[in-house]
Design a protein around this motif. Sequence first.
Motif, short mmCIF file in Angstrom:
data_model
loop_
_atom_site.label_atom_id
_atom_site.label_comp_id
_atom_site.label_asym_id
_atom_site.label_seq_id
_atom_site.Cartn_x
_atom_site.Cartn_y
_atom_site.Cartn_z
N HIS A 4 0.85 -1.18 0.00
CA HIS A 4 0.00 0.00 0.00
C HIS A 4 0.89 1.23 0.00
O HIS A 4 1.86 1.31 0.76
CB HIS A 4 -0.90 0.00 1.25
CG HIS A 4 -1.74 -1.23 1.38
ND1 HIS A 4 -2.79 -1.50 0.54
CD2 HIS A 4 -1.66 -2.27 2.24
CE1 HIS A 4 -3.33 -2.66 0.89
NE2 HIS A 4 -2.67 -3.15 1.91
N GLN A 5 0.55 2.19 -0.88
CA GLN A 5 1.36 3.40 -1.00
C GLN A 5 0.60 4.58 -0.41
O GLN A 5 -0.56 4.80 -0.75
CB GLN A 5 1.66 3.70 -2.48
CG GLN A 5 2.25 2.52 -3.25
CD GLN A 5 3.64 2.13 -2.79
OE1 GLN A 5 4.37 2.94 -2.22
NE2 GLN A 5 4.01 0.88 -3.02
N GLY A 6 1.28 5.32 0.43
CA GLY A 6 0.70 6.53 0.99
C GLY A 6 1.69 7.66 0.88
O GLY A 6 2.86 7.46 0.55
N SER A 7 1.23 8.88 1.16
CA SER A 7 2.14 10.02 1.16
C SER A 7 1.52 11.15 1.95
O SER A 7 0.32 11.18 2.20
CB SER A 7 2.41 10.50 -0.28
OG SER A 7 1.27 11.15 -0.80
N ARG A 14 6.92 9.69 1.39
CA ARG A 14 6.14 8.57 0.88
C ARG A 14 6.26 7.40 1.84
O ARG A 14 7.32 7.14 2.39
CB ARG A 14 6.60 8.18 -0.52
CG ARG A 14 6.46 9.34 -1.49
CD ARG A 14 6.44 8.95 -2.96
NE ARG A 14 6.05 10.11 -3.76
CZ ARG A 14 4.78 10.42 -4.05
NH1 ARG A 14 3.79 9.64 -3.65
NH2 ARG A 14 4.49 11.49 -4.75
N GLU A 16 5.39 3.25 2.28
CA GLU A 16 4.95 1.97 1.73
C GLU A 16 4.69 1.03 2.89
O GLU A 16 5.56 0.83 3.74
CB GLU A 16 6.00 1.35 0.81
CG GLU A 16 5.50 0.02 0.24
CD GLU A 16 6.52 -0.66 -0.68
OE1 GLU A 16 6.50 -0.37 -1.87
OE2 GLU A 16 7.32 -1.46 -0.16
N THR A 20 -1.80 -5.47 5.37
CA THR A 20 -3.10 -4.81 5.29
C THR A 20 -3.72 -4.73 6.67
O THR A 20 -3.92 -5.76 7.33
CB THR A 20 -4.03 -5.60 4.34
OG1 THR A 20 -3.40 -5.64 3.05
CG2 THR A 20 -5.39 -4.94 4.22
N LEU A 92 -2.73 6.10 9.01
CA LEU A 92 -3.48 5.56 7.87
C LEU A 92 -4.12 6.65 7.03
O LEU A 92 -4.44 6.43 5.86
CB LEU A 92 -4.55 4.58 8.37
CG LEU A 92 -4.01 3.26 8.92
CD1 LEU A 92 -5.14 2.45 9.53
CD2 LEU A 92 -3.32 2.46 7.82
N PHE A 95 -2.96 7.37 3.54
CA PHE A 95 -3.23 6.37 2.50
C PHE A 95 -4.64 6.61 1.93
O PHE A 95 -5.45 7.35 2.51
CB PHE A 95 -3.14 4.96 3.09
CG PHE A 95 -1.75 4.58 3.53
CD1 PHE A 95 -0.94 3.79 2.73
CD2 PHE A 95 -1.25 5.04 4.75
CE1 PHE A 95 0.34 3.46 3.13
CE2 PHE A 95 0.04 4.70 5.16
CZ PHE A 95 0.83 3.91 4.35
N ASP A 96 -4.92 5.96 0.83
CA ASP A 96 -6.24 6.10 0.22
C ASP A 96 -7.30 5.61 1.21
O ASP A 96 -7.13 4.58 1.87
CB ASP A 96 -6.29 5.26 -1.06
CG ASP A 96 -7.54 5.57 -1.86
OD1 ASP A 96 -7.49 6.46 -2.73
OD2 ASP A 96 -8.59 4.94 -1.58
N LEU A 99 -8.42 1.99 1.98
CA LEU A 99 -7.64 1.10 2.84
C LEU A 99 -8.14 1.11 4.27
O LEU A 99 -8.07 0.10 4.97
CB LEU A 99 -6.16 1.52 2.81
CG LEU A 99 -5.20 0.70 3.69
CD1 LEU A 99 -5.11 -0.74 3.18
CD2 LEU A 99 -3.83 1.34 3.75
#
Length: 113
Positions: A4-7, A14, A16, A20, A92, A95-96, A99
Amino acid sequence: MTRHQGSCHCGAIRLELRETPVDGAECNCSLCRRSGAFWHHCLPEVVTVTGEATGYIQGDCMLTNWHCGTCGMNTHWTAPQDPSYDRMAVNLRMFDPSLWAHLPRRQIDGASF
Ligand SMILES: [Zn+2]
């Protein structure tokens, strides 16, 4: 492997996450109640942080809270001062929402520690 990629908001930092989450944690301590972070606690080995985050150590706390010096997002915390403590947490909300928005929320009473 699941990645999972977040920023942060500006993208300078960034994250990673290679697992999950099944829930998330909200903490009422003086830091977390301000930032509104929704934490996923994990082993440091499942997270890769890219970019220059700025660390903040609260008083006598052994945790370093990291944020982006440009956009201010609170991205993660680590415990670098205690190598035997092999936990960290990612926010979290970086992240999108697909997720984490549906996850059960655990309440952590950090204010009482
Ligand atoms: Zn940023």
